[in-house]
Design a protein around this motif. Structure first.
Motif, PDB file in Angstrom:
ATOM      1  N   ARG A  10       0.854  -1.181   0.000  1.00  0.00           N
ATOM      2  CA  ARG A  10       0.000   0.000   0.000  1.00  0.00           C
ATOM      3  C   ARG A  10       0.897   1.241   0.000  1.00  0.00           C
ATOM      4  N   LYS A  11       0.360   2.337  -0.509  1.00  0.00           N
ATOM      5  CA  LYS A  11       1.127   3.576  -0.588  1.00  0.00           C
ATOM      6  C   LYS A  11       0.764   4.501   0.564  1.00  0.00           C
ATOM      7  N   CYS A  12       1.781   4.968   1.269  1.00  0.00           N
ATOM      8  CA  CYS A  12       1.570   5.926   2.368  1.00  0.00           C
ATOM      9  C   CYS A  12       1.163   7.269   1.761  1.00  0.00           C
ATOM     10  N   VAL A  13       0.068   7.858   2.261  1.00  0.00           N
ATOM     11  CA  VAL A  13      -0.400   9.124   1.719  1.00  0.00           C
ATOM     12  C   VAL A  13       0.521  10.280   2.089  1.00  0.00           C
ATOM     13  N   ALA A  14       1.278  10.135   3.167  1.00  0.00           N
ATOM     14  CA  ALA A  14       2.153  11.216   3.624  1.00  0.00           C
ATOM     15  C   ALA A  14       3.517  11.180   2.949  1.00  0.00           C
ATOM     16  N   LYS A  22       0.875  -4.653   6.324  1.00  0.00           N
ATOM     17  CA  LYS A  22       1.007  -4.891   7.767  1.00  0.00           C
ATOM     18  C   LYS A  22       1.780  -3.781   8.476  1.00  0.00           C
ATOM     19  N   SER A  23       2.635  -3.043   7.746  1.00  0.00           N
ATOM     20  CA  SER A  23       3.432  -1.995   8.375  1.00  0.00           C
ATOM     21  C   SER A  23       2.796  -0.613   8.208  1.00  0.00           C
ATOM     22  N   MET A  24       1.490  -0.596   7.931  1.00  0.00           N
ATOM     23  CA  MET A  24       0.763   0.655   7.756  1.00  0.00           C
ATOM     24  C   MET A  24      -0.456   0.664   8.688  1.00  0.00           C
ATOM     25  N   ILE A  25      -0.994   1.857   8.899  1.00  0.00           N
ATOM     26  CA  ILE A  25      -2.236   2.010   9.664  1.00  0.00           C
ATOM     27  C   ILE A  25      -3.264   2.618   8.719  1.00  0.00           C
ATOM     28  N   ARG A  26      -4.464   2.066   8.737  1.00  0.00           N
ATOM     29  CA  ARG A  26      -5.526   2.545   7.849  1.00  0.00           C
ATOM     30  C   ARG A  26      -6.442   3.499   8.606  1.00  0.00           C
ATOM     31  N   GLY A  33     -19.752   9.717   7.017  1.00  0.00           N
ATOM     32  CA  GLY A  33     -18.770  10.791   7.068  1.00  0.00           C
ATOM     33  C   GLY A  33     -17.918  10.777   8.316  1.00  0.00           C
ATOM     34  N   GLU A  34     -18.051   9.743   9.140  1.00  0.00           N
ATOM     35  CA  GLU A  34     -17.277   9.643  10.379  1.00  0.00           C
ATOM     36  C   GLU A  34     -15.886   9.082  10.071  1.00  0.00           C
ATOM     37  N   VAL A  35     -14.850   9.764  10.537  1.00  0.00           N
ATOM     38  CA  VAL A  35     -13.472   9.341  10.304  1.00  0.00           C
ATOM     39  C   VAL A  35     -12.938   8.646  11.555  1.00  0.00           C
ATOM     40  N   SER A  36     -12.311   7.471  11.362  1.00  0.00           N
ATOM     41  CA  SER A  36     -11.767   6.729  12.499  1.00  0.00           C
ATOM     42  C   SER A  36     -10.554   5.928  12.061  1.00  0.00           C
ATOM     43  N   VAL A  37      -9.787   5.470  13.057  1.00  0.00           N
ATOM     44  CA  VAL A  37      -8.623   4.627  12.800  1.00  0.00           C
ATOM     45  C   VAL A  37      -9.106   3.188  12.701  1.00  0.00           C
ATOM     46  N   ASP A  38      -8.661   2.501  11.653  1.00  0.00           N
ATOM     47  CA  ASP A  38      -9.067   1.114  11.406  1.00  0.00           C
ATOM     48  C   ASP A  38      -7.882   0.204  11.712  1.00  0.00           C
ATOM     49  N   VAL A  39      -7.843  -0.338  12.912  1.00  0.00           N
ATOM     50  CA  VAL A  39      -6.731  -1.190  13.338  1.00  0.00           C
ATOM     51  C   VAL A  39      -6.751  -2.525  12.594  1.00  0.00           C
ATOM     52  N   THR A  40      -7.947  -3.063  12.344  1.00  0.00           N
ATOM     53  CA  THR A  40      -8.052  -4.361  11.689  1.00  0.00           C
ATOM     54  C   THR A  40      -7.804  -4.276  10.189  1.00  0.00           C
ATOM     55  N   GLY A  41      -8.048  -3.118   9.589  1.00  0.00           N
ATOM     56  CA  GLY A  41      -7.876  -2.961   8.151  1.00  0.00           C
ATOM     57  C   GLY A  41      -9.041  -3.502   7.355  1.00  0.00           C
ATOM     58  N   LYS A  42     -10.183  -3.761   8.019  1.00  0.00           N
ATOM     59  CA  LYS A  42     -11.314  -4.393   7.349  1.00  0.00           C
ATOM     60  C   LYS A  42     -12.624  -3.600   7.438  1.00  0.00           C
ATOM     61  N   LYS A  43     -12.596  -2.430   8.062  1.00  0.00           N
ATOM     62  CA  LYS A  43     -13.820  -1.634   8.146  1.00  0.00           C
ATOM     63  C   LYS A  43     -14.242  -1.205   6.754  1.00  0.00           C
ATOM     64  N   SER A  44     -15.552  -1.085   6.559  1.00  0.00           N
ATOM     65  CA  SER A  44     -16.035  -0.635   5.257  1.00  0.00           C
ATOM     66  C   SER A  44     -15.958   0.883   5.185  1.00  0.00           C
ATOM     67  N   GLY A  45     -15.711   1.369   3.998  1.00  0.00           N
ATOM     68  CA  GLY A  45     -15.603   2.807   3.781  1.00  0.00           C
ATOM     69  C   GLY A  45     -14.355   3.143   3.011  1.00  0.00           C
ATOM     70  N   ARG A  46     -14.176   4.426   2.741  1.00  0.00           N
ATOM     71  CA  ARG A  46     -13.011   4.900   1.996  1.00  0.00           C
ATOM     72  C   ARG A  46     -11.818   4.944   2.945  1.00  0.00           C
ATOM     73  N   GLY A  47     -10.715   4.329   2.538  1.00  0.00           N
ATOM     74  CA  GLY A  47      -9.550   4.244   3.409  1.00  0.00           C
ATOM     75  C   GLY A  47      -8.326   4.916   2.844  1.00  0.00           C
ATOM     76  N   ALA A  48      -7.431   5.308   3.744  1.00  0.00           N
ATOM     77  CA  ALA A  48      -6.130   5.864   3.384  1.00  0.00           C
ATOM     78  C   ALA A  48      -5.111   5.277   4.352  1.00  0.00           C
ATOM     79  N   TYR A  49      -3.926   4.968   3.844  1.00  0.00           N
ATOM     80  CA  TYR A  49      -2.894   4.332   4.652  1.00  0.00           C
ATOM     81  C   TYR A  49      -1.799   5.321   5.023  1.00  0.00           C
TER      82      TYR A  49
END
Length: 92
Positions: A10-14, A22-26, A33-49
């Motif tokens: 995956r590409k780091c946005v920063a 595995k070495s990224m956080i989603r 429209g609620e923004v949250s940290v996805d520790v599992t990497g499986k939440k539905s919605g638009r993601g950024a790593y």
């Protein structure tokens, strides 16, 4: 015969680095429209790593990169949660 498993990248946005998933956080934005940290990497919605480094999180915060990627305002507590996760993992 040994079969090598393909490691998902995956590409780091920063930083723009391509790293193993595995070495990224989603960070995810739900349909509501609620923004949250996805520790599992499986939440539905638009993601950024984001890379698991404090520098990457600070770059994303300064330049509002996550705001643009997720098309939503990212609250400061999301950035604090990212930093807490990174610091906790570096201690272990």
């Amino acid at each position: 015969m040994v079969v090598n498993k393909k490691v998902p990248l995956r590409k780091c946005v920063a930083t723009g680095e391509m790293l193993p998933k595995k070495s990224m956080i989603r960070v995810v934005r739900s349909k509501e429209g609620e923004v949250s940290v996805d520790v599992t990497g499986k939440k539905s919605g638009r993601g950024a790593y984001v890379s698991k480094s404090e520098q990457a999180v600070e770059i994303a915060r300064k330049k509002n990169i996550l705001d643009r990627q997720l098309e939503a305002k990212v609250p400061d507590d999301v950035y604090e949660e990212l930093l807490t996760l990174i610091r906790r993992e570096s201690i272990l």
